[in-house]
Write an enzyme that holds these catalytic residues in place. Structure first.
Site, PDB file in Angstrom:
ATOM      1  N   LYS A  26       0.840  -1.208   0.000  1.00 35.45           N
ATOM      2  CA  LYS A  26       0.000   0.000   0.000  1.00 35.45           C
ATOM      3  C   LYS A  26       0.876   1.260   0.000  1.00 35.45           C
ATOM      4  CE  LYS A  26      -1.406   2.012   3.810  1.00 35.45           C
ATOM      5  NZ  LYS A  26      -1.503   3.453   4.053  1.00 35.45           N
ATOM      6  N   ASN A  27       1.930   1.258   0.829  1.00 37.74           N
ATOM      7  CA  ASN A  27       2.750   2.461   0.928  1.00 37.74           C
ATOM      8  C   ASN A  27       3.599   2.692  -0.316  1.00 37.74           C
ATOM      9  OD1 ASN A  27       1.643   3.000   3.377  1.00 37.74           O
ATOM     10  ND2 ASN A  27       3.443   2.407   4.597  1.00 37.74           N
ATOM     11  N   ARG A  98      -4.126  11.393   4.263  1.00 39.01           N
ATOM     12  CA  ARG A  98      -3.017  12.339   4.381  1.00 39.01           C
ATOM     13  C   ARG A  98      -1.950  12.134   3.317  1.00 39.01           C
ATOM     14  NH1 ARG A  98      -1.612  15.167   8.715  1.00 39.01           N
ATOM     15  NH2 ARG A  98       0.542  14.652   8.221  1.00 39.01           N
ATOM     16  N   CYS A 122      -3.699  13.698  13.075  1.00 40.68           N
ATOM     17  CA  CYS A 122      -4.475  12.463  13.056  1.00 40.68           C
ATOM     18  C   CYS A 122      -4.187  11.694  14.332  1.00 40.68           C
ATOM     19  CB  CYS A 122      -4.195  11.631  11.815  1.00 40.68           C
ATOM     20  SG  CYS A 122      -2.631  10.828  11.826  1.00 40.68           S
ATOM     21  N   ARG A 127       1.702  14.695  13.044  1.00 43.25           N
ATOM     22  CA  ARG A 127       2.220  14.409  11.702  1.00 43.25           C
ATOM     23  C   ARG A 127       2.481  15.676  10.893  1.00 43.25           C
ATOM     24  NH1 ARG A 127      -0.331   8.846   9.438  1.00 43.25           N
ATOM     25  NH2 ARG A 127       1.651   8.778   8.379  1.00 43.25           N
ATOM     26  N   PRO A 128       3.477  16.471  11.330  1.00 47.32           N
ATOM     27  CA  PRO A 128       3.797  17.701  10.615  1.00 47.32           C
ATOM     28  C   PRO A 128       4.355  17.410   9.224  1.00 47.32           C
ATOM     29  CG  PRO A 128       5.451  17.243  12.291  1.00 47.32           C
ATOM     30  CD  PRO A 128       4.370  16.220  12.458  1.00 47.32           C
ATOM     31  N   ILE A 129       4.350  18.447   8.368  1.00 46.68           N
ATOM     32  CA  ILE A 129       4.947  18.285   7.031  1.00 46.68           C
ATOM     33  C   ILE A 129       6.044  19.331   6.815  1.00 46.68           C
ATOM     34  CG2 ILE A 129       3.036  17.106   5.858  1.00 46.68           C
ATOM     35  CD1 ILE A 129       2.127  19.884   4.850  1.00 46.68           C
ATOM     36  N   ASP A 130       6.625  19.785   7.956  1.00 45.78           N
ATOM     37  CA  ASP A 130       7.652  20.829   7.875  1.00 45.78           C
ATOM     38  C   ASP A 130       8.854  20.403   7.025  1.00 45.78           C
ATOM     39  OD1 ASP A 130       7.844  19.006  10.135  1.00 45.78           O
ATOM     40  OD2 ASP A 130       9.668  20.078  10.677  1.00 45.78           O
ATOM     41  N   LEU A 131       9.213  19.123   7.085  1.00 46.85           N
ATOM     42  CA  LEU A 131      10.399  18.690   6.321  1.00 46.85           C
ATOM     43  C   LEU A 131      10.133  18.751   4.820  1.00 46.85           C
ATOM     44  CD1 LEU A 131      11.482  15.612   8.483  1.00 46.85           C
ATOM     45  CD2 LEU A 131      12.493  17.898   8.463  1.00 46.85           C
ATOM     46  N   ASP A 312       5.013   0.357  11.799  1.00 48.82           N
ATOM     47  CA  ASP A 312       3.720  -0.179  11.347  1.00 48.82           C
ATOM     48  C   ASP A 312       3.473  -1.602  11.851  1.00 48.82           C
ATOM     49  OD1 ASP A 312       2.910   2.104  10.009  1.00 48.82           O
ATOM     50  OD2 ASP A 312       3.915   1.553   8.159  1.00 48.82           O
ATOM     51  N   VAL A 334       8.959   6.413  16.597  1.00 44.07           N
ATOM     52  CA  VAL A 334       8.712   7.090  15.308  1.00 44.07           C
ATOM     53  C   VAL A 334       7.525   8.046  15.386  1.00 44.07           C
ATOM     54  CG1 VAL A 334       8.213   6.763  12.844  1.00 44.07           C
ATOM     55  CG2 VAL A 334       9.749   5.175  14.025  1.00 44.07           C
ATOM     56  N   ARG A 404      -8.721   0.656   4.897  1.00 45.54           N
ATOM     57  CA  ARG A 404      -7.774   1.606   4.301  1.00 45.54           C
ATOM     58  C   ARG A 404      -6.454   0.917   3.983  1.00 45.54           C
ATOM     59  NH1 ARG A 404      -6.032   6.333   7.615  1.00 45.54           N
ATOM     60  NH2 ARG A 404      -4.669   6.400   5.822  1.00 45.54           N
TER      61      ARG A 404
HETATM   62  C1  UD1 Z   1       4.953   6.620   6.020  1.00 45.13           C
HETATM   63  C2  UD1 Z   1       3.976   5.474   5.885  1.00 45.13           C
HETATM   64  C3  UD1 Z   1       3.481   5.027   7.254  1.00 45.13           C
HETATM   65  C4  UD1 Z   1       4.676   4.711   8.164  1.00 45.13           C
HETATM   66  C5  UD1 Z   1       5.662   5.866   8.198  1.00 45.13           C
HETATM   67  C6  UD1 Z   1       6.931   5.542   8.964  1.00 45.13           C
HETATM   68  C7  UD1 Z   1       2.959   5.950   3.738  1.00 45.13           C
HETATM   69  C8  UD1 Z   1       1.735   6.318   2.970  1.00 45.13           C
HETATM   70  N1  UD1 Z   1       2.849   5.924   5.078  1.00 45.13           N
HETATM   71  O1  UD1 Z   1       4.228   7.711   6.603  1.00 45.13           O
HETATM   72  O2  UD1 Z   1       2.689   3.844   7.081  1.00 45.13           O
HETATM   73  O3  UD1 Z   1       4.196   4.481   9.470  1.00 45.13           O
HETATM   74  O4  UD1 Z   1       6.045   6.224   6.849  1.00 45.13           O
HETATM   75  O5  UD1 Z   1       7.537   4.401   8.455  1.00 45.13           O
HETATM   76  O6  UD1 Z   1       3.991   5.641   3.157  1.00 45.13           O
HETATM   77  N2  UD1 Z   1       7.813  14.080  10.427  1.00 45.13           N
HETATM   78  C9  UD1 Z   1       8.084  15.392  10.744  1.00 45.13           C
HETATM   79  N3  UD1 Z   1       8.038  16.323   9.747  1.00 45.13           N
HETATM   80  C10 UD1 Z   1       7.743  16.001   8.458  1.00 45.13           C
HETATM   81  C11 UD1 Z   1       7.481  14.635   8.141  1.00 45.13           C
HETATM   82  C12 UD1 Z   1       7.515  13.701   9.157  1.00 45.13           C
HETATM   83  O7  UD1 Z   1       8.339  15.719  11.900  1.00 45.13           O
HETATM   84  O8  UD1 Z   1       7.741  16.881   7.596  1.00 45.13           O
HETATM   85  C13 UD1 Z   1       7.817  13.059  11.514  1.00 45.13           C
HETATM   86  C14 UD1 Z   1       6.442  12.397  11.697  1.00 45.13           C
HETATM   87  O9  UD1 Z   1       5.590  13.187  12.502  1.00 45.13           O
HETATM   88  C15 UD1 Z   1       6.818  11.082  12.326  1.00 45.13           C
HETATM   89  C16 UD1 Z   1       8.150  10.756  11.646  1.00 45.13           C
HETATM   90  O10 UD1 Z   1       8.655  11.979  11.121  1.00 45.13           O
HETATM   91  O11 UD1 Z   1       7.005  11.248  13.698  1.00 45.13           O
HETATM   92  C17 UD1 Z   1       8.037   9.739  10.527  1.00 45.13           C
HETATM   93  O12 UD1 Z   1       7.130  10.207   9.555  1.00 45.13           O
HETATM   94  P1  UD1 Z   1       7.258   9.843   8.022  1.00 45.13           P
HETATM   95  O13 UD1 Z   1       8.415   8.935   7.807  1.00 45.13           O
HETATM   96  O14 UD1 Z   1       7.196  11.109   7.230  1.00 45.13           O
HETATM   97  O15 UD1 Z   1       5.909   9.029   7.782  1.00 45.13           O
HETATM   98  P2  UD1 Z   1       4.886   9.186   6.602  1.00 45.13           P
HETATM   99  O16 UD1 Z   1       5.594   9.407   5.317  1.00 45.13           O
HETATM  100  O17 UD1 Z   1       3.794  10.117   7.003  1.00 45.13           O
END
Ligand code: UD1
Length: 443
Positions: A26-27, A98, A122, A127-131, A312, A334, A404
């Site tokens: 799925k991912n 998301r 969520c 789950r920020p997207i700052d990066l 996961d 994580v 999902r």
């Molecule tokens: C993806 C997977 C999810 C898995 C996760 C970690 C998909 C669709 N989902 O989610 O199933 O659990 O990887 O293996 O592929 N973070 C920040 N800033 C950011 C982005 C992330 O602080 O801009 C933090 C997140 O809050 C979290 C950590 O980094 O604590 C890991 O997140 P990330 O690896 O980005 O997970 P996703 O891509 O959302």
């Protein structure tokens, strides 16, 4: 698909046994579907799971102008991106999934702009997207954060040296998809290298992108002018594999997963072996055979980015620790709030204490069936797995999460002997023709 009063009914089950195969991850499929926006034409993906996240991504691509045909019997998806002419992801779509944020990179590459509704927090954390955003800015993207949409624009994407503070899967994927069409060389240092990210890299290379890996974890991308549509067979879902192995473990069973890659689950499989289970692999680690011990010992672990223990699989592994002998300490590093399944496991008789990000589990002799609620995809697996070993009947609501993440996983488990079935209230209210929609082409 309405989830109304639908629920999973799970009864204490005999030892699971038999052979089973996995759908594509799925991912991987979600991000690969997003990456098709980089091309103009027809691409085909194979072994696509009919999970509801995939159906949401289909809706998203269609809302941008793509034509999508999903053959849910053959598990083949055809996506024609020739007519894509929009770059806005609506709020209703973003709310459902998301992972919709993953179209930002491809849309910036294709249209130099992308307007994406803001994703909220969520249940597993903020789950920020700052990066994603700060590094898009580094690549020359202007971002207007003032309204309910992130409005982004780049007159031309700039190749950059990017260092991620944390190897975020989504940020790595999004930035890489933008970089494939930025002129010059982009290096993403401290990149995520999950098997699903590597599957995306093989798709981008098939499209004609220039992407290389450097040790220990750098992705090097040289921008190209145009990319071609692809045919691709998805990497098998290691998380579906882990869930099936844990279902076999908790019932004391013995199964073979014919198309799983052991390398993708190394630390997880090590922990199963430390519990006393027998795990063997086929040639080159392809195909995993599993035989459960009848006296499983507790193990402790910490979740970490790949190749560490996958977050996961933390919740379903915790369910199995509830019935192991001894004490297990599980540290979720994580996600900040991925322990919500504990309350539901406790309802079933599990002995678990929470200290910050850690769960301390003392194995018990028995779990008991209960009415439980799934709060996220992987929590739903944990509760289903616990239900397979619990005395009596477990009913699990919140099955939108189960749907999902997986394509009829309950049927796969049942084919191995599990007493699990989906009681689908929507079927009682559907016309017969609607019921068939699961198994026909959905165009
Ligand atoms: C993806 C997977 C999810 C898995 C996760 C970690 C998909 C669709 N989902 O989610 O199933 O659990 O990887 O293996 O592929 N973070 C920040 N800033 C950011 C982005 C992330 O602080 O801009 C933090 C997140 O809050 C979290 C950590 O980094 O604590 C890991 O997140 P990330 O690896 O980005 O997970 P996703 O891509 O959302």
């Amino acid at each position: 698909m309405s989830n109304g009063n639908s629920y999973l009914e799970i009864k204490q089950s005999p030892e699971l046994s038999g052979d089973v195969s996995l759908y594509g991850a799925k991912n991987a499929v979600l991000v690969i579907m997003a990456s098709l926006l980089l091309t103009s034409g027809k691409s085909r993906l194979k072994n696509v799971p009919g999970s509801s996240d995939v159906l949401h991504m289909i809706k998203l691509l269609e809302s941008l102008g793509a034509v999508v045909i999903f053959d849910q019997v053959a598990h083949e998806l055809e996506v024609d991106t020739s007519g894509v002419n929009k770059w806005q992801v609506r709020q209703d779509i973003m709310k459902q999934m998301r992972a919709s944020i993953l179209v930002m990179g491809p849309l910036l590459a294709r249209f130099s702009r992308a307007d994406i509704a803001l994703p909220g927090g969520c249940v597993i954390g903020s789950r920020p997207i700052d990066l994603h955003l700060k590094n898009f800015e580094k690549m020359g993207v202007d971002i207007d954060r003032s309204g309910s949409y992130l409005k982004t624009h780049a007159s031309s994407l700039r190749a950059q040296d990017i260092i991620l503070d944390y190897p975020s899967v989504g940020a790595t994927e999004n930035l890489m998809m933008a970089a494939v069409s930025a002129s010059g060389i982009t290096r993403i240092v401290n990149a995520a290298l999950e098997p699903e990210v590597l599957d995306l890299i093989s798709v981008l290379k098939k499209m004609g992108a220039k992407v290389d890996l450097e040790v220990p974890a750098t992705i090097v991308v040289e921008g190209v002018d145009s990319l071609e549509p692809v045919d691709h067979d998805l990497v098998p879902d290691r998380l579906e594999a882990g869930t099936l192995l844990l279902a076999a473990a908790i019932t004391g069973g013995s199964i073979t997963i014919t198309n799983a890659y052991a390398d993708h689950l190394a630390v997880f499989l090590l922990k199963l072996q430390e519990m006393g289970h027998q795990v063997s692999y086929g040639f080159d680690g392809y195909g995993i055979s599993f035989q459960a011990t009848q006296s499983p010992q507790s193990v402790s672990f910490k979740t970490a980015p790949y190749p560490g223990f996958p977050t996961d699989l933390q919740a379903p592994m915790m369910a199995v620790q509830c019935l192991a002998q001894g004490r297990s300490v599980i540290d979720e590093t994580v996600f900040e709030n991925r322990l919500v399944h504990i309350r539901e496991l406790q309802k079933m008789g599990a002995q678990i204490l929470v200290e910050g990000s850690k769960a301390i589990i003392t194995g018990v002799e028995e779990l008991y069936g209960a009415n439980v609620i799934a709060s996220d995809i992987r929590a739903s697996c944990a509760l289903a797995i616990a239900g397979l070993a619990a005395k009596g009947t477990t009913t699990m609501t919140g099955i939108s999460h189960w749907r999902r993440g997986y394509d009829r996983l309950e049927q796969k488990m049942a084919s191995l002997g599990a007493f699990i079935k989906l009681i689908d209230s929507s079927l009682f209210t559907q016309k017969p023709s609607d019921q068939l929609s699961l198994s026909i082409k959905n165009s």
